[in-house]
Design an enzyme around this catalytic site. Structure first.
Site, PDB file in Angstrom:
ATOM      1  N   LYS A   1       4.576  -2.017  54.970  1.00  7.98           N
ATOM      2  CA  LYS A   1       4.650  -0.591  54.666  1.00  7.98           C
ATOM      3  C   LYS A   1       4.155  -0.279  53.258  1.00  7.98           C
ATOM      4  O   LYS A   1       3.759   0.866  52.974  1.00  7.98           O
ATOM      5  CB  LYS A   1       6.101  -0.103  54.804  1.00  7.98           C
ATOM      6  CG  LYS A   1       6.650  -0.121  56.213  1.00  7.98           C
ATOM      7  CD  LYS A   1       6.268   1.101  56.991  1.00  7.98           C
ATOM      8  CE  LYS A   1       7.034   1.200  58.303  1.00  7.98           C
ATOM      9  NZ  LYS A   1       6.706   2.407  59.067  1.00  7.98           N
TER      10      LYS A   1
ATOM     11  N   ASP B   1      13.533   4.269  57.590  1.00  7.23           N
ATOM     12  CA  ASP B   1      14.527   3.252  57.919  1.00  7.23           C
ATOM     13  C   ASP B   1      14.723   2.312  56.742  1.00  7.23           C
ATOM     14  O   ASP B   1      15.647   1.498  56.742  1.00  7.23           O
ATOM     15  CB  ASP B   1      14.064   2.434  59.129  1.00  7.23           C
ATOM     16  CG  ASP B   1      14.297   3.165  60.446  1.00  7.23           C
ATOM     17  OD1 ASP B   1      15.348   3.786  60.594  1.00  7.23           O
ATOM     18  OD2 ASP B   1      13.412   3.093  61.316  1.00  7.23           O
TER      19      ASP B   1
END
Length: 405
Positions: free
Chosen positions: A75, A123
């Site tokens: 990410k 998340d």
């Protein structure tokens, strides 16, 4: 569960906008951006010869994103890249000229960025990337987290100067709240999922992931025949599958999307033939993949270039974490977080199920690539599931020192 892609768009050309976002020129530009990031280095590609022998395939390679840019996750490539692009675009509008990434840390651009606020729901891993990107350019960040995000992951994000907001409910609830509050405050949402009317920025996030594909294609002795990538909302799977299709054409590998059985929004979307929201049930251990509605941009790509969709169970993911931590036959030890090894769990399931193996034409000549999408981004949770500290498995830190503290 296993499902071949039967969508009417399967094997048709990508939408021109998706092809531009995920193609070679875009990937080269992403790699140019990375030159200006601290701690940038290509992540390793590990060869698991013993596991390949057990599974009856030629090779298994693991692209290990557990050390990416000090954030412990792939990410790191997406959110921060999108933030940088948006700052450069705004600088170009205000200065009346194109502003290059080489100017990102100049006083003029930083002064402009200081008036911008970037927000997202997460998340854990995507929010850390957005927060790091905002800190890099001198902007503010506000990160929304749902009830299931651990305190360790919240602290890891906050260390980049982000303001943290807890939201009751699921990841999808936090996405909606981030969009609502940002609209009220004039903040820019940098989401890794998309919805009608909000597609370009998630496309930039996906574009950032293409650097990972460029790296492993260079690191491999020859192109893979099969690639398995896990999905949450589908962004990384779409970025990998889309770039492989564009870069390799007819030589592209069979591509399999792997969902957690408890949050199988891509699998159920493929079964329905259109985007669907799945019901929230018992949480999955694969916390970074616990998403109940797919990204529309991602589905637009995967409906065309994914060859199959499958699910893995809770025990599959934990078993792979432990197998990678305690390798056999000379294979290297790999620190894989709860979601990091889900793609490899899909390989194990496929290779040991005769029907799936036959459907995917997995055999002794198959060259398989998977992505370890995260290291021990929550070291305490990792230790609970594996019985070892990350540093005991592999001496290099799984994430940056600040996030692990």
């Amino acid at each position: 569960m296993f499902l071949p892609n039967r969508h009417p768009d399967y094997r048709t050309a990508l939408d021109p906008r998706d092809a531009e976002a995920l193609g070679l020129d875009a990937a080269i530009e992403v790699e140019r951006h990375l030159i200006y990031r601290d701690n940038h280095a290509p992540t390793p590609l590990h060869t698991l010869g013993a596991l390949a022998g057990e599974l009856g395939v030629s090779t298994v390679h693991v692209k290990d994103e557990g050390f990416r840019l000090g954030l412990g996750s792939f990410k790191a490539l997406g959110g921060a890249y999108a933030v940088a692009c948006l700052v450069l675009e705004e600088a170009g509008r205000q200065l009346g000229r194109r502003v290059d990434v080489a100017e990102l840390r100049t006083p003029a651009v930083r002064a402009l960025a200081a008036g911008m606020t970037f927000a997202c729901a997460t998340d854990g891993n995507h929010g850390r990337s957005v927060a790091q990107g905002a800190e890099l350019v001198g902007a503010a960040s506000v990160i929304f987290v749902h009830a299931g995000v651990t305190d360790g992951r919240v602290a890891a994000i906050a260390r980049y100067g982000a303001r943290m907001i807890r939201v009751e409910g699921t990841y999808d609830d936090s996405v909606a709240e981030a969009a609502r509050v940002s609209a009220e405050n004039g903040w820019t949402v940098v989401s890794d999922t998309s919805w009608p009317g909000y597609e370009r920025i998630p496309g930039l996030v996906m574009q950032g992931y293409t650097a990972m594909v460029r790296e492993f294609l260079r690191q491999l002795p020859e192109p893979p025949t099969h690639v398995f990538v896990q999905s949450g909302v589908g962004g990384v799977a779409a970025a990998v599958a889309g770039h492989l299709a564009l870069a390799l054409g007819e030589r592209r590998p069979a591509f399999v999307v792997v969902d957690p059985a408890r949050a199988a929004c891509l699998f159920e979307t493929a079964r329905a033939g259109h985007p669907v929201r799945v019901e929230h049930g018992e949480p999955t251990v694969m916390a970074m993949l616990e998403c109940y509605e797919p990204s529309l941009v991602a589905w637009n790509v995967l409906s065309r270039v994914a060859d199959a969709f499958m699910t893995v169970d809770e025990e599959d993911a934990v078993t792979v974490m432990n197998r990678l931590a305690r390798p056999r036959g000379g294979d290297p030890a790999i620190v894989a977080g709860e979601s990091g090894g889900a793609g490899l769990a899909g390989v194990v399931r496929a290779a040991t199920d005769p029907a799936i193996r036959a459907a995917l034409r997995l055999d002794g000549t198959s060259r398989v690539v998977v992505v370890n999408t995260e290291g021990a981004t929550d070291p305490e949770r990792y230790a609970e599931l594996v019985g070892l500290r990350p540093g005991d498995v592999r001496p290099e830190p799984a994430i940056d020192a600040g996030a692990a503290a």
